[in-house]
Design a protein around this motif. Structure first.
Motif, PDB file in Angstrom:
ATOM      1  N   SER A 177      -9.069 -17.791  -0.664  1.00 12.26           N
ATOM      2  CA  SER A 177      -9.621 -18.301  -1.924  1.00 12.26           C
ATOM      3  C   SER A 177      -8.933 -17.674  -3.136  1.00 12.26           C
ATOM      4  CB  SER A 177     -11.123 -18.009  -1.980  1.00 12.26           C
ATOM      5  OG  SER A 177     -11.325 -16.607  -2.047  1.00 12.26           O
ATOM      6  N   PHE A 178      -7.987 -16.729  -2.903  1.00 13.09           N
ATOM      7  CA  PHE A 178      -7.266 -16.129  -4.037  1.00 13.09           C
ATOM      8  C   PHE A 178      -6.408 -17.204  -4.690  1.00 13.09           C
ATOM      9  CE2 PHE A 178      -7.106 -11.306  -3.681  1.00 13.09           C
ATOM     10  CZ  PHE A 178      -8.347 -11.250  -3.071  1.00 13.09           C
ATOM     11  N   PRO A 179      -6.680 -17.524  -5.940  1.00 15.81           N
ATOM     12  CA  PRO A 179      -5.978 -18.665  -6.522  1.00 15.81           C
ATOM     13  C   PRO A 179      -4.479 -18.421  -6.693  1.00 15.81           C
ATOM     14  CG  PRO A 179      -7.381 -17.589  -8.157  1.00 15.81           C
ATOM     15  CD  PRO A 179      -7.609 -16.889  -6.869  1.00 15.81           C
ATOM     16  N   ASP A 180      -4.072 -17.209  -7.035  1.00 14.94           N
ATOM     17  CA  ASP A 180      -2.661 -16.987  -7.374  1.00 14.94           C
ATOM     18  C   ASP A 180      -1.877 -16.331  -6.239  1.00 14.94           C
ATOM     19  OD1 ASP A 180      -3.979 -14.656  -7.379  1.00 14.94           O
ATOM     20  OD2 ASP A 180      -3.410 -14.027  -9.407  1.00 14.94           O
ATOM     21  N   GLY A 181      -2.533 -16.060  -5.108  1.00  5.82           N
ATOM     22  CA  GLY A 181      -1.812 -15.458  -3.974  1.00  5.82           C
ATOM     23  C   GLY A 181      -1.299 -14.060  -4.292  1.00  5.82           C
ATOM     24  N   ASP A 182      -1.921 -13.360  -5.236  1.00  2.00           N
ATOM     25  CA  ASP A 182      -1.491 -11.994  -5.565  1.00  2.00           C
ATOM     26  C   ASP A 182      -2.297 -11.014  -4.705  1.00  2.00           C
ATOM     27  OD1 ASP A 182      -0.912  -9.538  -6.558  1.00  2.00           O
ATOM     28  OD2 ASP A 182      -1.749  -9.890  -8.570  1.00  2.00           O
ATOM     29  N   PHE A 183      -1.634 -10.437  -3.696  1.00  2.00           N
ATOM     30  CA  PHE A 183      -2.332  -9.542  -2.775  1.00  2.00           C
ATOM     31  C   PHE A 183      -2.054  -8.062  -3.068  1.00  2.00           C
ATOM     32  CE2 PHE A 183      -1.414 -13.305   0.137  1.00  2.00           C
ATOM     33  CZ  PHE A 183      -2.593 -13.943  -0.211  1.00  2.00           C
ATOM     34  N   SER A 184      -1.601  -7.753  -4.317  1.00  2.87           N
ATOM     35  CA  SER A 184      -1.195  -6.367  -4.592  1.00  2.87           C
ATOM     36  C   SER A 184      -2.358  -5.378  -4.523  1.00  2.87           C
ATOM     37  CB  SER A 184      -0.480  -6.271  -5.942  1.00  2.87           C
ATOM     38  OG  SER A 184      -1.301  -6.863  -6.912  1.00  2.87           O
ATOM     39  N   ASN A 185      -3.581  -5.856  -4.748  1.00  2.00           N
ATOM     40  CA  ASN A 185      -4.730  -4.937  -4.659  1.00  2.00           C
ATOM     41  C   ASN A 185      -5.558  -5.177  -3.392  1.00  2.00           C
ATOM     42  OD1 ASN A 185      -4.366  -3.404  -7.019  1.00  2.00           O
ATOM     43  ND2 ASN A 185      -4.972  -5.201  -8.210  1.00  2.00           N
ATOM     44  N   VAL A 186      -4.935  -5.810  -2.419  1.00  7.88           N
ATOM     45  CA  VAL A 186      -5.660  -6.114  -1.183  1.00  7.88           C
ATOM     46  C   VAL A 186      -5.328  -5.063  -0.126  1.00  7.88           C
ATOM     47  CG1 VAL A 186      -5.909  -7.778   0.706  1.00  7.88           C
ATOM     48  CG2 VAL A 186      -5.716  -8.583  -1.665  1.00  7.88           C
ATOM     49  N   LEU A 187      -6.387  -4.574   0.532  1.00  2.75           N
ATOM     50  CA  LEU A 187      -6.198  -3.641   1.633  1.00  2.75           C
ATOM     51  C   LEU A 187      -6.276  -4.464   2.925  1.00  2.75           C
ATOM     52  CD1 LEU A 187      -6.111  -0.576   2.520  1.00  2.75           C
ATOM     53  CD2 LEU A 187      -8.596  -0.744   2.749  1.00  2.75           C
ATOM     54  N   GLY A 188      -5.170  -4.569   3.655  1.00  2.77           N
ATOM     55  CA  GLY A 188      -5.126  -5.358   4.890  1.00  2.77           C
ATOM     56  C   GLY A 188      -6.154  -4.852   5.905  1.00  2.77           C
ATOM     57  N   PRO A 189      -6.546  -5.708   6.871  1.00  3.26           N
ATOM     58  CA  PRO A 189      -7.645  -5.345   7.788  1.00  3.26           C
ATOM     59  C   PRO A 189      -7.450  -4.018   8.526  1.00  3.26           C
ATOM     60  CG  PRO A 189      -7.106  -7.659   8.027  1.00  3.26           C
ATOM     61  CD  PRO A 189      -6.095  -7.089   7.093  1.00  3.26           C
ATOM     62  N   ASP A 190      -6.221  -3.634   8.818  1.00  6.46           N
ATOM     63  CA  ASP A 190      -6.026  -2.379   9.554  1.00  6.46           C
ATOM     64  C   ASP A 190      -5.132  -1.399   8.793  1.00  6.46           C
ATOM     65  OD1 ASP A 190      -7.276  -3.209  12.262  1.00  6.46           O
ATOM     66  OD2 ASP A 190      -5.905  -4.850  11.776  1.00  6.46           O
ATOM     67  N   ALA A 191      -4.919  -1.679   7.512  1.00  7.51           N
ATOM     68  CA  ALA A 191      -3.939  -0.881   6.756  1.00  7.51           C
ATOM     69  C   ALA A 191      -4.574   0.329   6.066  1.00  7.51           C
ATOM     70  CB  ALA A 191      -3.279  -1.778   5.711  1.00  7.51           C
ATOM     71  N   LYS A 192      -3.708   1.308   5.735  1.00  5.02           N
ATOM     72  CA  LYS A 192      -4.175   2.489   4.985  1.00  5.02           C
ATOM     73  C   LYS A 192      -3.877   2.327   3.497  1.00  5.02           C
ATOM     74  CE  LYS A 192      -3.451   5.961   8.574  1.00  5.02           C
ATOM     75  NZ  LYS A 192      -2.229   6.271   9.295  1.00  5.02           N
ATOM     76  N   HIS A 193      -2.852   1.489   3.190  1.00  2.00           N
ATOM     77  CA  HIS A 193      -2.440   1.324   1.788  1.00  2.00           C
ATOM     78  C   HIS A 193      -2.681  -0.103   1.328  1.00  2.00           C
ATOM     79  CE1 HIS A 193       0.052   4.566   3.534  1.00  2.00           C
ATOM     80  NE2 HIS A 193      -0.331   5.187   2.413  1.00  2.00           N
ATOM     81  N   VAL A 194      -2.867  -0.270   0.025  1.00  2.00           N
ATOM     82  CA  VAL A 194      -3.046  -1.640  -0.488  1.00  2.00           C
ATOM     83  C   VAL A 194      -1.679  -2.293  -0.692  1.00  2.00           C
ATOM     84  CG1 VAL A 194      -5.282  -1.293  -1.606  1.00  2.00           C
ATOM     85  CG2 VAL A 194      -3.186  -0.786  -2.867  1.00  2.00           C
ATOM     86  N   GLY A 195      -1.707  -3.623  -0.778  1.00  2.00           N
ATOM     87  CA  GLY A 195      -0.501  -4.371  -1.124  1.00  2.00           C
ATOM     88  C   GLY A 195       0.505  -4.509   0.006  1.00  2.00           C
ATOM     89  N   THR A 196       0.054  -4.456   1.243  1.00  2.00           N
ATOM     90  CA  THR A 196       1.019  -4.538   2.347  1.00  2.00           C
ATOM     91  C   THR A 196       1.028  -5.914   3.023  1.00  2.00           C
ATOM     92  OG1 THR A 196      -0.604  -3.739   3.944  1.00  2.00           O
ATOM     93  CG2 THR A 196       0.780  -2.072   2.891  1.00  2.00           C
ATOM     94  N   LEU A 197       0.170  -6.820   2.534  1.00  2.00           N
ATOM     95  CA  LEU A 197       0.146  -8.151   3.164  1.00  2.00           C
ATOM     96  C   LEU A 197       1.210  -9.056   2.553  1.00  2.00           C
ATOM     97  CD1 LEU A 197      -3.699  -8.904   3.462  1.00  2.00           C
ATOM     98  CD2 LEU A 197      -2.153  -7.995   5.197  1.00  2.00           C
ATOM     99  N   THR A 198       1.842  -9.852   3.418  1.00  2.00           N
ATOM    100  CA  THR A 198       2.889 -10.770   2.940  1.00  2.00           C
ATOM    101  C   THR A 198       2.258 -12.065   2.453  1.00  2.00           C
ATOM    102  OG1 THR A 198       3.105 -11.823   5.083  1.00  2.00           O
ATOM    103  CG2 THR A 198       4.519  -9.909   4.672  1.00  2.00           C
TER     104      THR A 198
END
Ligand code: GAP
Length: 548
Positions: A177-198
């Motif tokens: 539902s993210f309108p602009d596809g900006d995942f820089s502040n997203v923490l992936g389901p198994d990640a330790k750092h934010v912004g790692t999703l492609t």
């Protein structure tokens, strides 16, 4: 029942192995072992007998709008590439996936759910803490909220008792539902750092292959993702080469392949699996009635084969959920033990497909515009994918009418059905051992006798006094007609347990009395009752109990 116990039994007793296990396995591929192959074959044979060859076209089945005929096909796995363009699979059979650069994990885009949360994040190497707002994610399950909280506590380095310091947005929403596809502040389901999703990428689920030694990518073809299309493209051949009349159904059992992004849950979601599909062709005015007939009949088949009705349910799709071709669809679902409480997994879909398939293979790929199916065109108004141009209509000489039949499709997975039968059958009780009479835990598979891989086991009570000779003679006679095992090793109680664990419904023991009066004991796996049967009557007795 714990899924781990069933998985362990399947491996230990030779029902299922991971494919290429000695090389570490290949995700999404499975091998059926010596007992598994018998079980799955019995599932397919039961379906084929009950739905196709055993069908009596001269009677009207309960709930059916009239008589109908059934026949079968066995089509090739690789078909002309145009088949998949007109069927819609080439354009539409895809998922969006997203990768995590940190964990190297891949997720289905529409499975990632999350919520915004604000908290104090300590800087690295002693840097001062600052307030940050991140979108914490997980894979959607019943426990989504708890999983999100745990992920957030880990990210902010907090203990459970400090959870109240986090400030959550109320809504859990999909990352799609993210309108602009900006995942820089997203923490992936198994990640330790934010912004790692492609960025999400489109991924067609069909396996591509090149036909011919000199083939290039232009000759790419596909392993079929469903058996159904082989039936549609042979509709005319079946009508012209047999005496079947509409309404009739064509059944097919065969392998299908889907490059699933996340194969999981044992064989439930595999990349190579087998389908048991019927395409039922009928007059448009009767299609709604046939749809209801097939939906109810297929549900009842699972009940008759042993699935308890409280773990089985029928779910009609909402309009929004329907496939592009479908007028109505119902899923037959089972509460698999690997799912969360209250969740069900699809065993079979029964779809009313209208005339989409026959028309698409004739005219070209169709698309829905309101209530109409129209030819899909490109930007220049040219049909996107050409059909075969062949006439797929049917002339009904009784009605004196030509029409394109409507199709009802009960589409079932042989592997999912086999898995559901195994899950349902796994039982643990406490029973006295046959020899000592002491109560002991007993694991047994309460499979329907038609599905059981081994129908009966034959034991001599002891390895002497002529008992092995009589037992092996019985074994030899029964073996000609059904799958049986001979076992003379160990105490008879242990031998019963070994057979219970693989679901053998009957055990036959040759004992001292056999030598006097020619009777043997016949033990029932479920009731543990033993009766005496004349050894010459054994075949008829077993056949009567097992059914067709
Ligand atoms: N022709 C329609 C069709 O293929 P589907 O719902 O995509 O419909 C039908 O598949 C059945 O095939 C499912 O209900 C399921 O039992 C089985 N199936 C589909 N994908 C599967 C997979 N990846 N692994 C195992 N079985 C699968």
């Amino acid at each position: 029942m714990r899924m781990e116990d069933l998985v362990a039994l399947c491996k230990r007793r030779g029902f299922l192995f991971q494919s290429s296990e000695i090389y570490g396995g290949l995700n999404g591929f499975w091998d059926y072992g010596p007992l598994g192959v018998l079980l799955k074959r019995n599932v397919k044979d039961a379906w084929w007998n009950d739905m196709v060859v055993g069908h009596n076209e001269m009677t009207v089945l309960p709930g059916a709008p009239g008589k109908f005929e059934m026949t079968g096909l066995d089509c090739s796995i690789i078909m002309h590439p145009q088949v998949w363009k007109c069927s819609g699979h080439y354009d539409l059979f895809h998922d969006f996936m997203i990768d995590c650069r940190e964990t190297k994990k891949r997720y289905r885009f529409d499975h990632i759910k999350g919520s915004w949360v604000k908290g104090l994040k300590h800087g690295e190497n002693g840097a001062p803490a600052s307030e940050v707002r991140v979108f914490v994610t997980t894979i959607e399950t019943e426990q989504t909220r708890e999983a999100l909280e745990q992920a957030a506590l880990k990210y902010f380095g907090l203990r459970k008792k400090d959870a109240a310091s986090l400030v959550w947005d109320e809504d859990v929403v999909g990352i799609d539902s993210f309108p602009d596809g900006d995942f820089s502040n997203v923490l992936g389901p198994d990640a330790k750092h934010v912004g790692t999703l492609t960025e999400p990428r489109e991924f067609n689920l069909m396996f591509k292959t090149i036909v011919g030694a000199l083939g290039s990518d232009d000759d790419a073809s596909f392993l079929r993702p469903e058996t159904a299309q082989g039936i549609f493209v042979n509709f005319k051949n079946v009508v012209d080469s047999t005496r079947v009349r509409v309404p009739f159904g064509v059944g097919q059992i065969g392998k299908s392949f889907r490059n699933e992004i996340t194969p999981r849950n044992f064989t439930f979601r595999s990349r190579e699996f087998e389908q048991m599909e019927i395409e039922f062709f009928c007059h448009p005015s009767e299609s709604e009635a046939w749809y209801k007939f097939w939906r109810d009949r297929r549900f009842q088949w699972y009940v008759d084969m042993g699935l308890a009705s409280e773990r089985l349910r029928m779910r009609e799709h909402d309009k929004a959920e329907l496939a592009h071709y479908s007028v109505g669809t119902a899923d037959i679902e089972y509460a698999f033990p690997f799912l969360s409480e209250g969740e069900f997994g699809e065993l079979e879909g029964v779809a009313h497909r209208g005339n989409f398939d026959l028309r698409s293979h004739s005219e070209g790929k169709l698309t829905r515009e309101g209530d109409e199916l129209v030819l899909e065109k490109d930007a220049n108004g040219v049909p996107k994918w050409r059909g075969s141009g062949k006439d797929m209509s049917y002339f009904d000489d009784l009605r004196k009418e030509r029409f394109i039949p409507h199709v009802i499709e009960p589409s079932s997975g042989a592997d999912r059905a086999t898995l559901a039968f195994l899950c349902e059958a796994y039982k643990v009780d406490s029973a006295p051992t046959a020899d000592g009479g002491k109560e002991e835990e007993r694991v047994y598979l309460k499979l329907h006798p038609r599905l059981a891989p081994v129908k009966a086991a034959i034991f001599p009570l002891v390895k002497k006094d002529g008992m092995p000779e009589v037992a092996s003679e019985i074994y030899g006679e029964l073996k000609k007609r059904m799958s049986v095992q001979y076992d003379e090793k160990g105490a008879v109680g242990r031998r019963y347990r070994r057979q219970d664990e693989i679901g053998t419904p009957y055990c036959i023991t040759v004992d001292g009395q056999t030598l006097k009066d020619g009777t043997v004991t016949l033990r029932d796996r479920d009731t543990l009752e033993q009766i005496r049967v004349k050894k010459d009557d054994l075949l008829a007795e077993l056949q009567g109990r097992i059914g067709r």
